[in-house]
Design a protein around this motif. Structure first.
Motif, PDB file in Angstrom:
ATOM      1  N   GLN A  32       0.829  -1.203   0.000  1.00 25.86           N
ATOM      2  CA  GLN A  32       0.000   0.000   0.000  1.00 25.86           C
ATOM      3  C   GLN A  32       0.866   1.257   0.000  1.00 25.86           C
ATOM      4  N   THR A  33       1.954   1.234   0.788  1.00 24.35           N
ATOM      5  CA  THR A  33       2.858   2.382   0.841  1.00 24.35           C
ATOM      6  C   THR A  33       3.481   2.647  -0.525  1.00 24.35           C
ATOM      7  N   TYR A  34       3.887   1.580  -1.195  1.00 26.66           N
ATOM      8  CA  TYR A  34       4.468   1.744  -2.536  1.00 26.66           C
ATOM      9  C   TYR A  34       3.427   2.278  -3.514  1.00 26.66           C
ATOM     10  N   ASP A  35       2.229   1.701  -3.485  1.00 29.97           N
ATOM     11  CA  ASP A  35       1.178   2.133  -4.415  1.00 29.97           C
ATOM     12  C   ASP A  35       0.797   3.588  -4.181  1.00 29.97           C
ATOM     13  N   ARG A  36       0.762   4.000  -2.911  1.00 32.44           N
ATOM     14  CA  ARG A  36       0.274   5.339  -2.577  1.00 32.44           C
ATOM     15  C   ARG A  36       1.334   6.418  -2.798  1.00 32.44           C
TER      16      ARG A  36
END
Length: 338
Positions: A32-36
């Protein structure tokens, strides 16, 4: 979704890093951190992942918030001190960035915190209580306002869609579960919001910051005010942008208060934590200490009306200075990292 305040601190840190630095984030949800945010991320709960992140790093930033406190968890300080100590043992330059230190009730937590901070390359804190503690420990540091003051806001299409056609004024309500928000206190707040809405025809917008602690409460409030939307947004810059559009904010969470004041939105604080109380005092914000709450609904309504109708409000005179002073957290990064 995590805590919008914690996410805002991460975004503020990413915005303030020197351009030549490539960030790697220890995260509860790396995907999620990478996607966001488009940054490399590793699982903060897996030792192998932590070691992998450290092995390719030159610096470790203990970034933002009240990591070293044992009021909500006695285990949390052990974990964060362990991360810092491991980085120091592996030869990384360590930075304690935009921290709020304490309360630390356990003597071993105080010892650990002092031990790792004394070995940091640089330390910045965001409140006078933390600065006073570090001064007593003779640890060099800088004091600057919370970096979220300086975070760039953005418009939220979701908010625009959910609020389309709502009559003015718009009032954002931000509450969280906490022992100081008793059932009696909550019932008084609901009664006050009902009276306030009757007098002003205001549209109430419920703004949870963390699903686990805020969502059920927002749903309960919504059941009392049919037609009032719940707005849960993951992008902290968009959350901050919301406060450019609402007319009044009634908030418990620290970063809801900060974001509202930073965007020149009139704010009434409901303090459950010393950090919120310190911001109230610094900005001379109207509000209540929930631990000593004994206010009647009619008094709350009168205070909200006076704030909504005021031409000038107290935080306006501090806002620009606090935004500028928060940049000091960027300067300390540049001093260490070049």
């Amino acid at each position: 979704m995590g805590n919008a305040g914690d996410e805002a601190l991460l975004v503020s840190l990413l915005q303030m890093l020197p351009e030549h630095i490539t960030p790697v984030v220890l995260s509860k949800d790396p995907h999620q951190t990478y996607d966001r945010y488009g940054v490399e991320a590793y699982d903060r709960w897996k030792l192998g992942e932590i070691l992998k992140a450290y092995e390719g790093a030159r610096y470790f930033i203990w970034g933002g918030g009240s990591l070293m406190q044992d009021t909500s968890s006695t285990i949390s300080p052990l974990y964060y001190a362990g991360l810092m100590k491991l980085a120091q043992l592996m030869g990384l330059q360590t930075i304690a960035w935009a921290q709020g230190i304490g309360p630390l009730q356990k003597s071993y937590n105080r010892w650990m915190t002092r031990h790792v901070l004394k070995r940091c390359t640089a330390v910045s804190v965001r409140d006078v209580g933390s600065a006073g503690l570090l001064s007593r420990w003779r640890i060099p540091h800088i004091l600057a306002p919370d970096p979220v003051w300086a975070m760039t806001p953005r418009q939220s299409p979701s908010f625009d869609r959910l609020t389309q056609g709502l009559p003015r004024p718009w009032v954002a309500v931000n509450l969280r579960q906490h022992v100081t928000l008793t059932e009696a206190c909550l019932e008084t707040l609901i009664q006050a919001l009902q009276l306030f809405q009757e007098k002003t025809r205001a549209s109430l917008i419920f703004l949870p910051f963390q699903h686990s602690l805020d969502w059920d409460l927002a749903q309960r409030l919504q059941s009392q005010f049919l037609g009032s939307p719940i707005v849960l947004i993951e992008d902290p810059q968009q959350v901050k942008g919301i406060f450019q559009q609402v007319d009044l904010t009634i908030a418990m969470r620290l970063h809801a208060v900060i974001m509202a004041a930073a965007e020149d939105c009139r704010c009434y604080a409901l303090s459950y934590d010393p950090k919120v109380s310190q911001v109230m005092q610094a900005l001379q914000l109207p509000g209540q200490e929930l631990a000593n709450f004994s206010c009647k609904a009619e008094i709350l309504v009168q205070e909200w009306l006076e704030l909504l109708q005021s031409v000038h409000w107290t935080a306006q005179s501090h806002r620009a200075d606090l935004i500028q002073q928060a940049i000091a957290h960027r300067e300390i990064l540049c001093q260490v990292m070049g």
